[in-house]
Design a protein around this motif. Structure first.
Motif, PDB file in Angstrom:
ATOM      1  N   LEU A 271     -26.564 -13.116 -23.622  1.00  0.00           N
ATOM      2  CA  LEU A 271     -25.565 -12.299 -22.946  1.00  0.00           C
ATOM      3  C   LEU A 271     -24.546 -11.738 -23.939  1.00  0.00           C
ATOM      4  O   LEU A 271     -24.105 -10.590 -23.825  1.00  0.00           O
ATOM      5  CB  LEU A 271     -24.865 -13.132 -21.872  1.00  0.00           C
ATOM      6  N   ARG A 272     -24.186 -12.541 -24.942  1.00  0.00           N
ATOM      7  CA  ARG A 272     -23.221 -12.060 -25.928  1.00  0.00           C
ATOM      8  C   ARG A 272     -23.809 -10.917 -26.762  1.00  0.00           C
ATOM      9  O   ARG A 272     -23.104  -9.951 -27.088  1.00  0.00           O
ATOM     10  CB  ARG A 272     -22.813 -13.215 -26.832  1.00  0.00           C
ATOM     11  N   TYR A 273     -25.098 -10.997 -27.074  1.00  0.00           N
ATOM     12  CA  TYR A 273     -25.743  -9.921 -27.836  1.00  0.00           C
ATOM     13  C   TYR A 273     -25.768  -8.640 -26.997  1.00  0.00           C
ATOM     14  O   TYR A 273     -25.511  -7.548 -27.514  1.00  0.00           O
ATOM     15  CB  TYR A 273     -27.164 -10.321 -28.232  1.00  0.00           C
ATOM     16  N   VAL A 274     -26.076  -8.761 -25.709  1.00  0.00           N
ATOM     17  CA  VAL A 274     -26.060  -7.582 -24.832  1.00  0.00           C
ATOM     18  C   VAL A 274     -24.659  -6.979 -24.801  1.00  0.00           C
ATOM     19  O   VAL A 274     -24.487  -5.754 -24.914  1.00  0.00           O
ATOM     20  CB  VAL A 274     -26.528  -7.963 -23.411  1.00  0.00           C
ATOM     21  N   ALA A 275     -23.637  -7.829 -24.663  1.00  0.00           N
ATOM     22  CA  ALA A 275     -22.260  -7.325 -24.620  1.00  0.00           C
ATOM     23  C   ALA A 275     -21.880  -6.664 -25.934  1.00  0.00           C
ATOM     24  O   ALA A 275     -21.199  -5.627 -25.956  1.00  0.00           O
ATOM     25  CB  ALA A 275     -21.304  -8.472 -24.294  1.00  0.00           C
ATOM     26  N   ASP A 276     -22.317  -7.219 -27.071  1.00  0.00           N
ATOM     27  CA  ASP A 276     -22.015  -6.626 -28.370  1.00  0.00           C
ATOM     28  C   ASP A 276     -22.637  -5.237 -28.495  1.00  0.00           C
ATOM     29  O   ASP A 276     -22.021  -4.314 -29.048  1.00  0.00           O
ATOM     30  CB  ASP A 276     -22.514  -7.524 -29.498  1.00  0.00           C
ATOM     31  N   CYS A 277     -23.865  -5.080 -27.987  1.00  0.00           N
ATOM     32  CA  CYS A 277     -24.526  -3.777 -28.037  1.00  0.00           C
ATOM     33  C   CYS A 277     -23.824  -2.772 -27.131  1.00  0.00           C
ATOM     34  O   CYS A 277     -23.776  -1.577 -27.435  1.00  0.00           O
ATOM     35  CB  CYS A 277     -25.991  -3.909 -27.646  1.00  0.00           C
ATOM     36  N   VAL A 278     -23.300  -3.247 -25.999  1.00  0.00           N
ATOM     37  CA  VAL A 278     -22.560  -2.360 -25.107  1.00  0.00           C
ATOM     38  C   VAL A 278     -21.268  -1.907 -25.774  1.00  0.00           C
ATOM     39  O   VAL A 278     -20.876  -0.728 -25.700  1.00  0.00           O
ATOM     40  CB  VAL A 278     -22.272  -3.070 -23.767  1.00  0.00           C
ATOM     41  N   GLU A 279     -20.583  -2.840 -26.449  1.00  0.00           N
ATOM     42  CA  GLU A 279     -19.307  -2.508 -27.074  1.00  0.00           C
ATOM     43  C   GLU A 279     -19.477  -1.736 -28.379  1.00  0.00           C
ATOM     44  O   GLU A 279     -18.648  -0.890 -28.720  1.00  0.00           O
ATOM     45  CB  GLU A 279     -18.516  -3.797 -27.324  1.00  0.00           C
ATOM     46  N   GLN A 280     -20.576  -2.040 -29.099  1.00  0.00           N
ATOM     47  CA  GLN A 280     -20.837  -1.367 -30.376  1.00  0.00           C
ATOM     48  C   GLN A 280     -22.312  -0.947 -30.408  1.00  0.00           C
ATOM     49  O   GLN A 280     -23.156  -1.675 -30.928  1.00  0.00           O
ATOM     50  CB  GLN A 280     -20.537  -2.290 -31.547  1.00  0.00           C
ATOM     51  N   PRO A 281     -22.643   0.197 -29.846  1.00  0.00           N
ATOM     52  CA  PRO A 281     -24.047   0.623 -29.796  1.00  0.00           C
ATOM     53  C   PRO A 281     -24.715   0.707 -31.162  1.00  0.00           C
ATOM     54  O   PRO A 281     -25.944   0.643 -31.262  1.00  0.00           O
ATOM     55  CB  PRO A 281     -23.968   2.009 -29.144  1.00  0.00           C
ATOM     56  N   ALA A 282     -23.931   0.807 -32.236  1.00  0.00           N
ATOM     57  CA  ALA A 282     -24.511   0.859 -33.580  1.00  0.00           C
ATOM     58  C   ALA A 282     -25.272  -0.420 -33.916  1.00  0.00           C
ATOM     59  O   ALA A 282     -26.147  -0.418 -34.797  1.00  0.00           O
ATOM     60  CB  ALA A 282     -23.414   1.103 -34.621  1.00  0.00           C
ATOM     61  N   VAL A 283     -24.983  -1.519 -33.197  1.00  0.00           N
ATOM     62  CA  VAL A 283     -25.719  -2.768 -33.422  1.00  0.00           C
ATOM     63  C   VAL A 283     -27.206  -2.575 -33.173  1.00  0.00           C
ATOM     64  O   VAL A 283     -28.056  -3.217 -33.795  1.00  0.00           O
ATOM     65  CB  VAL A 283     -25.149  -3.877 -32.511  1.00  0.00           C
TER      66      VAL A 283
ATOM     67  N   THR B 171     -16.716   1.559 -23.467  1.00  0.00           N
ATOM     68  CA  THR B 171     -16.230   2.894 -23.835  1.00  0.00           C
ATOM     69  C   THR B 171     -17.123   3.542 -24.884  1.00  0.00           C
ATOM     70  O   THR B 171     -17.487   4.730 -24.775  1.00  0.00           O
ATOM     71  CB  THR B 171     -14.788   2.799 -24.357  1.00  0.00           C
ATOM     72  N   GLU B 172     -17.488   2.788 -25.926  1.00  0.00           N
ATOM     73  CA  GLU B 172     -18.325   3.347 -26.990  1.00  0.00           C
ATOM     74  C   GLU B 172     -19.735   3.656 -26.495  1.00  0.00           C
ATOM     75  O   GLU B 172     -20.360   4.619 -26.937  1.00  0.00           O
ATOM     76  CB  GLU B 172     -18.387   2.376 -28.171  1.00  0.00           C
ATOM     77  N   LEU B 173     -20.258   2.844 -25.581  1.00  0.00           N
ATOM     78  CA  LEU B 173     -21.590   3.114 -25.030  1.00  0.00           C
ATOM     79  C   LEU B 173     -21.588   4.426 -24.256  1.00  0.00           C
ATOM     80  O   LEU B 173     -22.521   5.236 -24.381  1.00  0.00           O
ATOM     81  CB  LEU B 173     -22.020   1.963 -24.117  1.00  0.00           C
ATOM     82  N   MET B 174     -20.552   4.641 -23.455  1.00  0.00           N
ATOM     83  CA  MET B 174     -20.476   5.890 -22.695  1.00  0.00           C
ATOM     84  C   MET B 174     -20.320   7.084 -23.629  1.00  0.00           C
ATOM     85  O   MET B 174     -20.890   8.167 -23.384  1.00  0.00           O
ATOM     86  CB  MET B 174     -19.306   5.822 -21.709  1.00  0.00           C
TER      87      MET B 174
END
Length: 474
Positions: free
Chosen positions: A457-469, A278-281
């Motif tokens: 994979l977890r880092y990719v998912a974290d960036c998707v969920e929180q693009p500020a990362v 949601t945050e990425l979109m």
């Protein structure tokens, strides 16, 4: 005096050994200039227009549209030094000249005198191709009866020796065809070639192999017990349909070979995770809104995911690698050349974004858009389809959630992305409807273990969920 030169199918690079003729761009009797494209061929990598290194009159073509030719096989012959189709000389004119001594074609003589030596430099030179011209007899000063050019005999390599006790040549050019026939014990003497002058092509040998296999199956089929009673066909019943056989060649054949090699050589494993996108979109919408109506191209979701991948590979370089099986070494690569899967009318291709680790999301997105357009029009060069170090596969565009991607050999990993769609999700301790995506990572278990793959994979998912990362690496 005209000299007849033979132009053979050149080495197209990238280990390609054969090509299929898609479309002839010249006819027998046409006048061609140096480096003018004469034929369009399809290799396992791309569609290529092949330029001819000689200038002159085309006297013969070899191979029909749709047939395959091996590298080194004759493509066409060109009469160099002759700027018109062969014609009977006038009684008062010297052989090889017109009555007035003037050239019958408005082109400099040195335009056709020698080859350029640049047969496949950039798949043709940068100069515009000369317009194809038909020789017009009325432009010859002295009238003379025009004789249609006949194909110039060219020595065709043949498999000489004894075949089933018989001596003499067999009309085969390709050593691959001869080897295929030997492996399947096919008698070349019994084949009628479908190529020019009865030349035996690979398709002829493949057909003979299929016939032999069908005959062998008929011979080994067990006989039924008891008397055989023929069943009368039901009135009006349709005849049983024959199975369709589709040759694995061109792009489809190349994909089949690469995926089979990947499965046989690479001990792959797959892990996956669901992520709240949601945050990425929302971040993408904000980026595109800030650019304004004329502020440049929009940033795509694929571009953002590609940028996330380059950031993840910087943290986990083990996955930006390949394995040298002969030396038993893992080769970690210094730069990220990011491939992305693109579905085209010709099949699945993987264009490569060079030096993706040096680009931002907007630059990656622009390059993806450019390569995608080339892929759709069939104009990607072999160099734009090779050399990738990591592949991103967005199969969500097909409306599916998950997959177990097959690694693009010889790479070490591939990230698969499913569709982003509203789903129930626990957000901040409460049930809510969020934009959820499934991410799948297939990796070569030789280059790393599950901990490394899971961390990536977890880092990719974290960036998707929180693009500020990603702000740390932008």
């Amino acid at each position: 005096m005209a000299q007849v030169l033979e132009f053979k199918l050149p080495d197209l690079g990238e280990g390609l050994t054969e090509a299929e003729i898609v479309r002839w761009l010249v006819e027998v009797g046409d006048v061609v200039a140096i480096d003018q494209p004469v034929v369009e061929v399809e290799t396992a990598k791309a569609m290529v227009e092949v330029p001819c290194p000689y200038g002159g009159v085309v006297t013969a073509r070899f191979g029909e549209e749709g047939s395959e030719l091996p590298v080194g096989a004759p493509l066409l012959t060109v009469a160099v030094g002759a700027t018109e189709a062969p014609a009977a000389p006038a009684p008062s004119a010297a052989p090889g000249s017109s009555a007035s001594g003037a050239s019958p074609v408005d082109a400099p003589a040195d335009e056709f005198s020698a080859g350029s030596g640049n047969v496949l430099v950039g798949y043709g030179t940068g100069a515009p191709a000369a317009r194809r011209r038909r020789v017009r007899p009325e432009r010859v000063a002295a009238p003379a009866p025009v004789v249609q050019p006949e194909p110039v005999p060219v020595a065709v390599p043949a498999a000489a020796g004894e075949v089933n006790g018989r001596q003499g040549p067999v009309a085969v050019v390709s050593p691959l065809v001869r080897r295929l026939a030997r492996q399947h014990e096919i008698d070349l003497w019994r084949l009628t070639g479908s190529g020019p002058d009865g030349l035996i092509l690979r398709a002829d040998v493949d057909s003979a192999i299929r016939r032999a296999e069908e005959a062998a199956r008929e011979r080994t089929r067990p006989a039924p017990d008891g008397p055989v009673v023929a069943e009368a066909p039901t009135a009006g019943a349709p005849a049983p349909a024959a199975a369709e056989r589709i040759p694995l060649r061109g792009v489809r054949g190349a994909v089949a070979d690469k995926l089979s090699r990947s499965r046989s050589e690479i001990p792959d494993a797959t892990c996956w995770v669901d992520a709240d996108a949601t945050e990425l979109m929302a971040a993408r919408a904000a980026m595109n809104a800030a650019s304004g109506p004329s502020g440049g191209p929009k940033v795509s979701v694929l571009a953002l995911l590609a940028r996330i991948c380059t950031a993840a590979l910087a943290r986990y370089p083990e996955l930006n690698a390949t394995v040298d099986t002969a030396a038993r070494e893992i080769v970690r690569l210094p730069g990220v050349h990011l491939g992305f899967a693109a579905q085209t009318e010709r099949g699945l291709v993987v264009p490569v974004v060079r030096d993706a680790h040096t680009r931002n999301a907007e630059s990656i997105g622009a390059e993806i858009a450019r390569l995608t357009e080339l892929a759709r029009t069939g104009k990607l060069s072999p160099a734009q389809l090779t050399g990738g170090t990591f592949t991103l596969n967005n199969y969500g565009v097909f409306g599916v959630d998950g997959s177990t991607p097959i690694i693009n050999h010889p790479e070490a990993a591939m990230l698969g992305v499913g569709r982003i769609m509203p789903k129930p999700w626990v957000h901040k301790g409460e049930l809510a409807v969020r934009q959820v995506v499934q991410l799948s990572l297939t990796f070569d278990h030789r280059v790393c273990d599950g901990g490394t793959a899971g961390g990536f994979l977890r880092y990719v998912a974290d960036c998707v969920e929180q693009p500020a990362v990603l702000l740390r690496t932008l």
